[in-house]
Design a protein around this motif. Sequence first.
Motif, PDB file in Angstrom:
ATOM      1  N   PRO A 154      -5.368 -14.698 -13.101  1.00 29.37           N
ATOM      2  CA  PRO A 154      -5.185 -13.526 -13.529  1.00 29.37           C
ATOM      3  C   PRO A 154      -3.912 -12.810 -12.921  1.00 29.37           C
ATOM      4  CG  PRO A 154      -6.982 -13.788 -11.863  1.00 29.37           C
ATOM      5  CD  PRO A 154      -6.339 -15.140 -11.782  1.00 29.37           C
ATOM      6  N   TYR A 155      -3.323 -11.857 -13.701  1.00 28.48           N
ATOM      7  CA  TYR A 155      -2.311 -10.977 -13.440  1.00 28.48           C
ATOM      8  C   TYR A 155      -2.782  -9.914 -12.353  1.00 28.48           C
ATOM      9  CZ  TYR A 155       1.205 -13.302 -16.622  1.00 28.48           C
ATOM     10  OH  TYR A 155       1.698 -14.116 -17.183  1.00 28.48           O
ATOM     11  N   ASP A 156      -3.884  -9.458 -12.573  1.00 29.91           N
ATOM     12  CA  ASP A 156      -4.459  -8.541 -12.251  1.00 29.91           C
ATOM     13  C   ASP A 156      -5.049  -8.603 -10.797  1.00 29.91           C
ATOM     14  OD1 ASP A 156      -6.617  -9.392 -12.842  1.00 29.91           O
ATOM     15  OD2 ASP A 156      -7.448  -7.541 -13.907  1.00 29.91           O
ATOM     16  N   ALA A 157      -4.677  -9.790 -10.058  1.00 29.94           N
ATOM     17  CA  ALA A 157      -5.283 -10.192  -8.671  1.00 29.94           C
ATOM     18  C   ALA A 157      -4.883  -9.216  -7.711  1.00 29.94           C
ATOM     19  CB  ALA A 157      -5.086 -11.699  -8.442  1.00 29.94           C
ATOM     20  N   PRO A 158      -5.632  -8.699  -6.795  1.00 27.84           N
ATOM     21  CA  PRO A 158      -5.268  -7.803  -5.790  1.00 27.84           C
ATOM     22  C   PRO A 158      -4.036  -8.531  -5.049  1.00 27.84           C
ATOM     23  CG  PRO A 158      -7.523  -8.229  -5.633  1.00 27.84           C
ATOM     24  CD  PRO A 158      -7.154  -9.188  -6.605  1.00 27.84           C
ATOM     25  N   GLU A 159      -3.175  -7.655  -4.730  1.00 25.47           N
ATOM     26  CA  GLU A 159      -1.566  -7.923  -4.167  1.00 25.47           C
ATOM     27  C   GLU A 159      -0.957  -8.697  -4.821  1.00 25.47           C
ATOM     28  OE1 GLU A 159      -1.074  -6.167  -1.149  1.00 25.47           O
ATOM     29  OE2 GLU A 159      -2.883  -5.406  -1.337  1.00 25.47           O
ATOM     30  N   HIS A 160      -1.086  -9.002  -6.173  1.00 26.66           N
ATOM     31  CA  HIS A 160      -0.328  -9.719  -6.877  1.00 26.66           C
ATOM     32  C   HIS A 160       0.631  -8.846  -7.553  1.00 26.66           C
ATOM     33  CE1 HIS A 160       0.947 -13.215  -9.306  1.00 26.66           C
ATOM     34  NE2 HIS A 160       0.796 -12.553 -10.381  1.00 26.66           N
ATOM     35  N   PRO A 161       2.109  -9.192  -7.539  1.00 28.48           N
ATOM     36  CA  PRO A 161       3.037  -8.617  -8.099  1.00 28.48           C
ATOM     37  C   PRO A 161       2.665  -8.479  -9.675  1.00 28.48           C
ATOM     38  CG  PRO A 161       3.997 -10.595  -7.375  1.00 28.48           C
ATOM     39  CD  PRO A 161       2.612 -10.662  -7.053  1.00 28.48           C
ATOM     40  N   PRO A 162       3.126  -7.302  -9.939  1.00 28.85           N
ATOM     41  CA  PRO A 162       2.626  -6.954 -11.468  1.00 28.85           C
ATOM     42  C   PRO A 162       3.612  -7.597 -12.625  1.00 28.85           C
ATOM     43  CG  PRO A 162       4.083  -5.145 -10.817  1.00 28.85           C
ATOM     44  CD  PRO A 162       3.908  -6.314  -9.666  1.00 28.85           C
ATOM     45  N   PHE A 183       4.367 -19.742  -6.629  1.00 27.59           N
ATOM     46  CA  PHE A 183       2.891 -18.881  -6.487  1.00 27.59           C
ATOM     47  C   PHE A 183       3.003 -17.958  -5.416  1.00 27.59           C
ATOM     48  CE2 PHE A 183       1.342 -23.454  -7.459  1.00 27.59           C
ATOM     49  CZ  PHE A 183       0.795 -23.230  -8.860  1.00 27.59           C
ATOM     50  N   ALA A 184       2.503 -16.684  -5.893  1.00 25.53           N
ATOM     51  CA  ALA A 184       2.267 -15.610  -5.020  1.00 25.53           C
ATOM     52  C   ALA A 184       0.976 -15.801  -4.104  1.00 25.53           C
ATOM     53  CB  ALA A 184       2.261 -14.035  -5.885  1.00 25.53           C
ATOM     54  N   ILE A 207       7.154 -26.552  -4.740  1.00 26.05           N
ATOM     55  CA  ILE A 207       6.514 -25.511  -5.095  1.00 26.05           C
ATOM     56  C   ILE A 207       6.926 -24.329  -4.116  1.00 26.05           C
ATOM     57  CG2 ILE A 207       4.098 -24.259  -4.839  1.00 26.05           C
ATOM     58  CD1 ILE A 207       2.980 -27.120  -5.760  1.00 26.05           C
ATOM     59  N   GLU A 208       7.363 -23.027  -4.784  1.00 26.61           N
ATOM     60  CA  GLU A 208       7.720 -21.967  -3.770  1.00 26.61           C
ATOM     61  C   GLU A 208       6.553 -21.121  -3.696  1.00 26.61           C
ATOM     62  OE1 GLU A 208      11.778 -19.858  -4.294  1.00 26.61           O
ATOM     63  OE2 GLU A 208      10.677 -19.071  -5.779  1.00 26.61           O
ATOM     64  N   LEU A 209       6.258 -20.628  -2.409  1.00 29.34           N
ATOM     65  CA  LEU A 209       5.210 -19.667  -2.079  1.00 29.34           C
ATOM     66  C   LEU A 209       5.721 -18.417  -1.745  1.00 29.34           C
ATOM     67  CD1 LEU A 209       3.114 -22.497  -0.115  1.00 29.34           C
ATOM     68  CD2 LEU A 209       2.639 -21.548  -2.340  1.00 29.34           C
ATOM     69  N   TRP A 210       5.106 -17.568  -2.452  1.00 35.06           N
ATOM     70  CA  TRP A 210       5.965 -16.081  -2.058  1.00 35.06           C
ATOM     71  C   TRP A 210       4.973 -14.994  -1.806  1.00 35.06           C
ATOM     72  CZ3 TRP A 210       6.833 -12.578  -6.828  1.00 35.06           C
ATOM     73  CH2 TRP A 210       7.430 -11.256  -6.339  1.00 35.06           C
ATOM     74  N   GLU A 211       5.102 -14.413  -0.574  1.00 34.31           N
ATOM     75  CA  GLU A 211       4.206 -13.389  -0.222  1.00 34.31           C
ATOM     76  C   GLU A 211       5.157 -12.173  -0.364  1.00 34.31           C
ATOM     77  OE1 GLU A 211       2.710 -11.036   3.691  1.00 34.31           O
ATOM     78  OE2 GLU A 211       2.587 -12.952   3.769  1.00 34.31           O
ATOM     79  N   PRO A 212       4.911 -11.397  -1.543  1.00 34.85           N
ATOM     80  CA  PRO A 212       6.061 -10.322  -1.732  1.00 34.85           C
ATOM     81  C   PRO A 212       5.598  -9.114  -0.795  1.00 34.85           C
ATOM     82  CG  PRO A 212       4.224 -10.636  -3.469  1.00 34.85           C
ATOM     83  CD  PRO A 212       3.892 -11.482  -2.421  1.00 34.85           C
ATOM     84  N   LYS A 213       6.942  -8.432  -0.500  1.00 38.36           N
ATOM     85  CA  LYS A 213       6.623  -7.090   0.234  1.00 38.36           C
ATOM     86  C   LYS A 213       5.667  -6.289  -0.303  1.00 38.36           C
ATOM     87  CE  LYS A 213      10.632  -7.460   3.089  1.00 38.36           C
ATOM     88  NZ  LYS A 213      11.410  -6.502   3.962  1.00 38.36           N
ATOM     89  N   ALA A 214       5.068  -5.439   0.536  1.00 35.23           N
ATOM     90  CA  ALA A 214       4.062  -4.626   0.042  1.00 35.23           C
ATOM     91  C   ALA A 214       4.493  -3.687  -1.282  1.00 35.23           C
ATOM     92  CB  ALA A 214       3.424  -3.644   1.007  1.00 35.23           C
ATOM     93  N   GLU A 215       5.640  -2.925  -1.074  1.00 31.55           N
ATOM     94  CA  GLU A 215       6.111  -2.436  -2.224  1.00 31.55           C
ATOM     95  C   GLU A 215       6.514  -3.217  -3.437  1.00 31.55           C
ATOM     96  OE1 GLU A 215       9.788  -3.249   0.566  1.00 31.55           O
ATOM     97  OE2 GLU A 215       7.638  -2.611   0.836  1.00 31.55           O
ATOM     98  N   THR A 216       6.676  -4.365  -3.330  1.00 28.87           N
ATOM     99  CA  THR A 216       7.059  -5.303  -4.585  1.00 28.87           C
ATOM    100  C   THR A 216       5.612  -5.530  -5.209  1.00 28.87           C
ATOM    101  OG1 THR A 216       8.899  -6.408  -3.560  1.00 28.87           O
ATOM    102  CG2 THR A 216       7.983  -7.467  -5.472  1.00 28.87           C
ATOM    103  N   ALA A 217       4.569  -5.831  -4.529  1.00 30.43           N
ATOM    104  CA  ALA A 217       3.295  -5.944  -5.061  1.00 30.43           C
ATOM    105  C   ALA A 217       2.739  -5.112  -5.691  1.00 30.43           C
ATOM    106  CB  ALA A 217       2.541  -6.882  -3.912  1.00 30.43           C
ATOM    107  N   SER A 218       3.027  -3.862  -5.273  1.00 27.53           N
ATOM    108  CA  SER A 218       2.202  -2.686  -5.580  1.00 27.53           C
ATOM    109  C   SER A 218       2.963  -1.930  -6.746  1.00 27.53           C
ATOM    110  CB  SER A 218       1.811  -1.765  -4.510  1.00 27.53           C
ATOM    111  OG  SER A 218       3.198  -1.205  -4.272  1.00 27.53           O
ATOM    112  N   LYS A 219       4.065  -2.317  -7.322  1.00 21.85           N
ATOM    113  CA  LYS A 219       4.830  -1.710  -8.402  1.00 21.85           C
ATOM    114  C   LYS A 219       4.101  -2.000  -9.810  1.00 21.85           C
ATOM    115  CE  LYS A 219       9.304  -1.082  -6.133  1.00 21.85           C
ATOM    116  NZ  LYS A 219      10.833  -1.602  -6.175  1.00 21.85           N
TER     117      LYS A 219
END
Length: 135
Positions: A48-56, A81-82, A123-135
Amino acid sequence: MTISAEPIGRVTGIGGIFFKSKAPKALMAWYRDVLGIKVEVWGGVVLPYDAPEHPPVLTLNVFKEGSNYMEPSKREFMLNFAVDDLDAFVDRLKVKGVAILKRDDTDAIGKFAWIVDPDGTKIELWEPKAETASK
């Protein structure tokens, strides 16, 4: 007269990623057992695109032929994968015997780590910065 910025009949997002494998069931089991991705009864995955902390957004980018960004994979694509907590995710991968190719915690858009699946796909694993994930 009103001009619409986006005409109808447009692409709204990526609806799936499909590729071939010599052992598709075993590969999907690896994604389930090692990466913790829920595999549906029909054999595929729904993320799902709307998973918590997932980039929009989902990024689509093309690399120049001959680029070494996807090495050591010989495949013509790479998966990204985020993840919500890269440290915890990498720790889980290490317990499962997955080698971490590289780690980068200094990128402006977040933390990254790279691994390879059993078919040799990077496979690239990415933890977006908080401001990136919440935009």
